[in-house]
Design a protein around this motif. Structure first.
Motif, PDB file in Angstrom:
ATOM      1  N   VAL A  70       0.838  -1.200   0.000  1.00  0.00           N
ATOM      2  CA  VAL A  70       0.000   0.000   0.000  1.00  0.00           C
ATOM      3  C   VAL A  70       0.869   1.244   0.000  1.00  0.00           C
ATOM      4  O   VAL A  70       0.633   2.203  -0.753  1.00  0.00           O
ATOM      5  CB  VAL A  70      -0.950  -0.015   1.224  1.00  0.00           C
ATOM      6  CG1 VAL A  70      -1.571   1.346   1.441  1.00  0.00           C
ATOM      7  CG2 VAL A  70      -2.029  -1.056   1.021  1.00  0.00           C
ATOM      8  N   ILE A  74       0.190   2.872  -3.463  1.00  0.00           N
ATOM      9  CA  ILE A  74      -0.944   3.790  -3.306  1.00  0.00           C
ATOM     10  C   ILE A  74      -0.485   5.101  -2.663  1.00  0.00           C
ATOM     11  O   ILE A  74      -0.697   6.181  -3.219  1.00  0.00           O
ATOM     12  CB  ILE A  74      -2.079   3.158  -2.465  1.00  0.00           C
ATOM     13  CG1 ILE A  74      -2.632   1.921  -3.168  1.00  0.00           C
ATOM     14  CG2 ILE A  74      -3.209   4.178  -2.246  1.00  0.00           C
ATOM     15  CD1 ILE A  74      -3.773   1.258  -2.462  1.00  0.00           C
ATOM     16  N   LEU A  78       0.309   8.645  -4.924  1.00  0.00           N
ATOM     17  CA  LEU A  78      -0.745   9.647  -4.774  1.00  0.00           C
ATOM     18  C   LEU A  78      -0.368  10.741  -3.783  1.00  0.00           C
ATOM     19  O   LEU A  78      -1.178  11.625  -3.498  1.00  0.00           O
ATOM     20  CB  LEU A  78      -2.047   8.978  -4.320  1.00  0.00           C
ATOM     21  CG  LEU A  78      -2.707   8.034  -5.337  1.00  0.00           C
ATOM     22  CD1 LEU A  78      -3.915   7.368  -4.722  1.00  0.00           C
ATOM     23  CD2 LEU A  78      -3.106   8.797  -6.586  1.00  0.00           C
ATOM     24  N   ASP A  79       0.846  10.634  -3.216  1.00  0.00           N
ATOM     25  CA  ASP A  79       1.316  11.620  -2.252  1.00  0.00           C
ATOM     26  C   ASP A  79       0.365  11.731  -1.053  1.00  0.00           C
ATOM     27  O   ASP A  79      -0.073  12.809  -0.673  1.00  0.00           O
ATOM     28  CB  ASP A  79       1.475  12.985  -2.947  1.00  0.00           C
ATOM     29  CG  ASP A  79       2.328  13.907  -2.107  1.00  0.00           C
ATOM     30  OD1 ASP A  79       3.061  13.387  -1.232  1.00  0.00           O
ATOM     31  OD2 ASP A  79       2.255  15.129  -2.305  1.00  0.00           O
ATOM     32  N   LEU A  80       0.013  10.583  -0.492  1.00  0.00           N
ATOM     33  CA  LEU A  80      -0.961  10.571   0.616  1.00  0.00           C
ATOM     34  C   LEU A  80      -0.325  10.023   1.891  1.00  0.00           C
ATOM     35  O   LEU A  80      -0.954   9.310   2.653  1.00  0.00           O
ATOM     36  CB  LEU A  80      -2.154   9.677   0.258  1.00  0.00           C
ATOM     37  CG  LEU A  80      -3.069  10.137  -0.863  1.00  0.00           C
ATOM     38  CD1 LEU A  80      -4.054   9.055  -1.197  1.00  0.00           C
ATOM     39  CD2 LEU A  80      -3.784  11.408  -0.471  1.00  0.00           C
ATOM     40  N   TYR A  82       0.246  11.158   4.636  1.00  0.00           N
ATOM     41  CA  TYR A  82      -0.407  11.500   5.912  1.00  0.00           C
ATOM     42  C   TYR A  82      -1.551  10.542   6.232  1.00  0.00           C
ATOM     43  O   TYR A  82      -2.051  10.528   7.342  1.00  0.00           O
ATOM     44  CB  TYR A  82      -0.900  12.953   5.901  1.00  0.00           C
ATOM     45  CG  TYR A  82      -1.869  13.270   4.779  1.00  0.00           C
ATOM     46  CD1 TYR A  82      -3.239  13.132   4.955  1.00  0.00           C
ATOM     47  CD2 TYR A  82      -1.402  13.701   3.534  1.00  0.00           C
ATOM     48  CE1 TYR A  82      -4.115  13.411   3.929  1.00  0.00           C
ATOM     49  CE2 TYR A  82      -2.265  13.973   2.503  1.00  0.00           C
ATOM     50  CZ  TYR A  82      -3.618  13.832   2.704  1.00  0.00           C
ATOM     51  OH  TYR A  82      -4.483  14.088   1.693  1.00  0.00           O
ATOM     52  N   LEU A  83      -1.979   9.731   5.243  1.00  0.00           N
ATOM     53  CA  LEU A  83      -3.052   8.756   5.507  1.00  0.00           C
ATOM     54  C   LEU A  83      -2.497   7.381   5.891  1.00  0.00           C
ATOM     55  O   LEU A  83      -3.237   6.415   5.988  1.00  0.00           O
ATOM     56  CB  LEU A  83      -3.938   8.600   4.267  1.00  0.00           C
ATOM     57  CG  LEU A  83      -4.913   9.726   3.999  1.00  0.00           C
ATOM     58  CD1 LEU A  83      -5.710   9.424   2.742  1.00  0.00           C
ATOM     59  CD2 LEU A  83      -5.864   9.918   5.163  1.00  0.00           C
ATOM     60  N   ILE A  86      -4.115   5.426   9.010  1.00  0.00           N
ATOM     61  CA  ILE A  86      -5.494   4.947   8.842  1.00  0.00           C
ATOM     62  C   ILE A  86      -5.543   3.817   7.814  1.00  0.00           C
ATOM     63  O   ILE A  86      -6.277   2.833   7.981  1.00  0.00           O
ATOM     64  CB  ILE A  86      -6.444   6.125   8.496  1.00  0.00           C
ATOM     65  CG1 ILE A  86      -7.889   5.697   8.724  1.00  0.00           C
ATOM     66  CG2 ILE A  86      -6.256   6.628   7.105  1.00  0.00           C
ATOM     67  CD1 ILE A  86      -8.857   6.820   8.752  1.00  0.00           C
ATOM     68  N   PHE A  87      -4.708   3.891   6.773  1.00  0.00           N
ATOM     69  CA  PHE A  87      -4.656   2.804   5.790  1.00  0.00           C
ATOM     70  C   PHE A  87      -4.167   1.523   6.455  1.00  0.00           C
ATOM     71  O   PHE A  87      -4.730   0.457   6.259  1.00  0.00           O
ATOM     72  CB  PHE A  87      -3.712   3.182   4.639  1.00  0.00           C
ATOM     73  CG  PHE A  87      -4.432   3.709   3.430  1.00  0.00           C
ATOM     74  CD1 PHE A  87      -4.837   2.844   2.432  1.00  0.00           C
ATOM     75  CD2 PHE A  87      -4.702   5.056   3.301  1.00  0.00           C
ATOM     76  CE1 PHE A  87      -5.496   3.320   1.319  1.00  0.00           C
ATOM     77  CE2 PHE A  87      -5.364   5.537   2.194  1.00  0.00           C
ATOM     78  CZ  PHE A  87      -5.769   4.673   1.201  1.00  0.00           C
ATOM     79  N   LEU A  90      -6.681  -0.003   8.705  1.00  0.00           N
ATOM     80  CA  LEU A  90      -7.744  -0.662   7.921  1.00  0.00           C
ATOM     81  C   LEU A  90      -7.297  -2.057   7.485  1.00  0.00           C
ATOM     82  O   LEU A  90      -8.050  -3.026   7.606  1.00  0.00           O
ATOM     83  CB  LEU A  90      -8.082   0.197   6.705  1.00  0.00           C
ATOM     84  CG  LEU A  90      -9.234  -0.336   5.851  1.00  0.00           C
ATOM     85  CD1 LEU A  90     -10.538  -0.149   6.569  1.00  0.00           C
ATOM     86  CD2 LEU A  90      -9.260   0.342   4.503  1.00  0.00           C
ATOM     87  N   ILE A  91      -6.059  -2.160   7.018  1.00  0.00           N
ATOM     88  CA  ILE A  91      -5.529  -3.467   6.604  1.00  0.00           C
ATOM     89  C   ILE A  91      -5.559  -4.433   7.781  1.00  0.00           C
ATOM     90  O   ILE A  91      -6.034  -5.572   7.678  1.00  0.00           O
ATOM     91  CB  ILE A  91      -4.077  -3.327   6.091  1.00  0.00           C
ATOM     92  CG1 ILE A  91      -4.022  -2.482   4.831  1.00  0.00           C
ATOM     93  CG2 ILE A  91      -3.470  -4.695   5.842  1.00  0.00           C
ATOM     94  CD1 ILE A  91      -2.624  -2.084   4.451  1.00  0.00           C
ATOM     95  N   ALA A  94      -9.093  -5.505   8.816  1.00  0.00           N
ATOM     96  CA  ALA A  94      -9.692  -6.475   7.892  1.00  0.00           C
ATOM     97  C   ALA A  94      -9.070  -7.856   8.082  1.00  0.00           C
ATOM     98  O   ALA A  94      -9.776  -8.866   8.109  1.00  0.00           O
ATOM     99  CB  ALA A  94      -9.496  -5.996   6.451  1.00  0.00           C
ATOM    100  N   GLN A  97     -10.431  -9.392  11.249  1.00  0.00           N
ATOM    101  CA  GLN A  97     -11.800  -9.872  11.043  1.00  0.00           C
ATOM    102  C   GLN A  97     -11.785 -11.219  10.324  1.00  0.00           C
ATOM    103  O   GLN A  97     -12.510 -12.143  10.672  1.00  0.00           O
ATOM    104  CB  GLN A  97     -12.589  -8.868  10.182  1.00  0.00           C
ATOM    105  CG  GLN A  97     -13.127  -7.698  10.956  1.00  0.00           C
ATOM    106  CD  GLN A  97     -14.118  -8.155  11.992  1.00  0.00           C
ATOM    107  OE1 GLN A  97     -15.037  -8.910  11.697  1.00  0.00           O
ATOM    108  NE2 GLN A  97     -13.926  -7.740  13.229  1.00  0.00           N
TER     109      GLN A  97
END
Lengths: 204, 195
Positions: A70, A74, A78-80, A82-83, A86-87, A90-91, A94, A97
């Motif tokens: 990721v 990703i 996408l230059d993200l 700072y996320l 949270i990414f 989320l992984i 999941a 779960q």
């Protein structure tokens, strides 16, 4: 005399060093103090500790590789950045779960034994810690998978050893005031001291 | 603005992908019923005697599985069943509250029986036979000694007797159980077998 190792040998050595350092030297529980909650929570029986170890091993290894993918494909394009947190959460959520469903189906006894600590792998800081440290250390795909596996093996080793110790302590004549949590915490502290002995085994 | 959209879209798509994967996994690992309760029920003696305070073995198994009930309520199952359930549940074994000293069976004093059939309805294992206005009697082989027939009898004509140990029903006691210890203690009290 200087021995020149073939290229793949040096790579293998590097892998071994990564594994060894993650399992023993930089043990997540006893040296970095991450993932203490399940370490104390599911260590009262060896059987559940083994089950928990395999669950964490699965989640940690997959989470570290998935988070690396990721990050590379990703977040960086996408230059993200700072996320990131949270990414990664989320992984992990999941994956947890998924393994919860799998354990519930395949081994209801283990599911009962792990109880609330199974979904709590989501918030096991060691799992997120491995994912984030992989990025910080600029690991490659293979090395991050190895690092995750090593960290998980280290967690499993310490958890199972600790569960074994606690099972024996249960039947030992200890003073009333130390019974239960106090003696467990003292044992954990002593194990941590013992693991300090591994520092300097490999330099990383 | 484009950057914001990219952030929202990528995260949303990512979460959606995981959601779909989990939904598929949920189908694959679908669980019918409560597997834990089913396992406990398979350990219970299925006498449906109700001595545990639940209307039968299945409700008791459900209550144990969900942690509502202790593991030591099953009297007919005895210590062996309790140990198995405790092991399955991963809890500490507890001693059976009211362990019968010897296996008991019910006995209907037929002279006093008025043939009301109330005990027949109460019997969880159908061990009492009889018809309205006829004497009832207990099939000794089927009676589990649960005492549930005592309460409904309007004339108190049912006694609990110590079950006679018959040669044709005798079996080696299970090792390391309370009953085995009892059997060892009572060994000398039986008449020697002569045939």
């Amino acid at each position: 005399m200087v021995t020149i190792l073939p290229h793949y040998m040096s790579e293998l050595t590097e892998f071994a060093v990564i594994l060894l350092s993650a399992v023993l030297v930089n043990n997540y529980v006893l040296t970095k103090f991450l993932g203490i909650c399940p370490f104390l929570g599911v260590s009262s029986k060896v059987e559940t500790a083994v089950g928990m170890s395999f669950a964490v091993m699965f989640v940690m290894t997959l989470a570290s590789t998935a988070s690396w993918l990721v990050q590379q494909y990703i977040l960086i394009p996408l230059d993200l950045l700072y996320l990131q947190t949270i990414f990664f959460i989320l992984i992990i959520a999941a994956l947890v779960q998924f393994i919860e469903m799998m354990i519930h189906k395949t081994s209801p006894v283990l599911y009962q034994g792990l109880g609330i600590f199974l979904p709590l792998i989501t918030t096991n800081c060691a799992v997120l810690g491995v994912a984030l440290l992989n990025i910080q250390q600029d690991n490659t795909f293979i090395t991050s998978a190895l690092y995750g596996l090593g960290a998980a093996v280290g967690f499993a080793l310490v958890l199972i050893l600790f569960a074994g110790l606690r099972e024996r302590i249960e039947h030992a004549p200890i003073p009333e005031a130390f019974k239960g949590s106090p003696i467990s915490l003292i044992t954990a502290g002593m194990m941590s001291l013992a693991f300090l002995g591994f520092s300097g085994l490999v330099k990383i | 603005m484009m950057h914001l959209l990219a952030a929202v879209a990528s995260f949303g798509l990512f979460a959606l992908a995981f959601g779909v994967l989990l939904a598929v996994a949920c189908r694959i690992f679908k669980i019918e019923g409560d597997p834990m309760a089913e396992r406990i029920e398979s350990l219970l003696p299925q006498t449906q005697c109700g001595q545990c305070g639940f209307p039968g073995c299945k409700p008791y198994a459900g209550a144990v599985a969900s942690g509502e009930s202790e593991v030591n309520r099953c009297v007919p199952g005895g210590e062996r069943t309790m140990l198995k359930i405790a092991d399955l549940m991963g809890v500490e074994p507890k001693s059976i509250e009211e362990e019968p000293t010897a296996p008991m069976i019910a006995f209907v004093r037929e002279d006093e029986c008025i043939g009301c059939t109330l005990c027949i309805k109460a019997c969880p294992v159908d061990a009492i036979i009889g018809a309205p206005k006829q004497y009832h009697t207990v099939i000794a082989d089927h009676c589990t000694g649960c005492t549930l027939c005592i309460e409904p009898c309007p004339v108190d004509c049912i006694d609990m007797l110590i079950k006679p140990e018959l040669l044709e029903h005798w079996a080696w006691p299970l090792p390391d159980t309370h009953r085995a210890q009892q059997a060892t203690e009572r060994k000398g009290q039986h008449a020697p077998y002569t045939a």
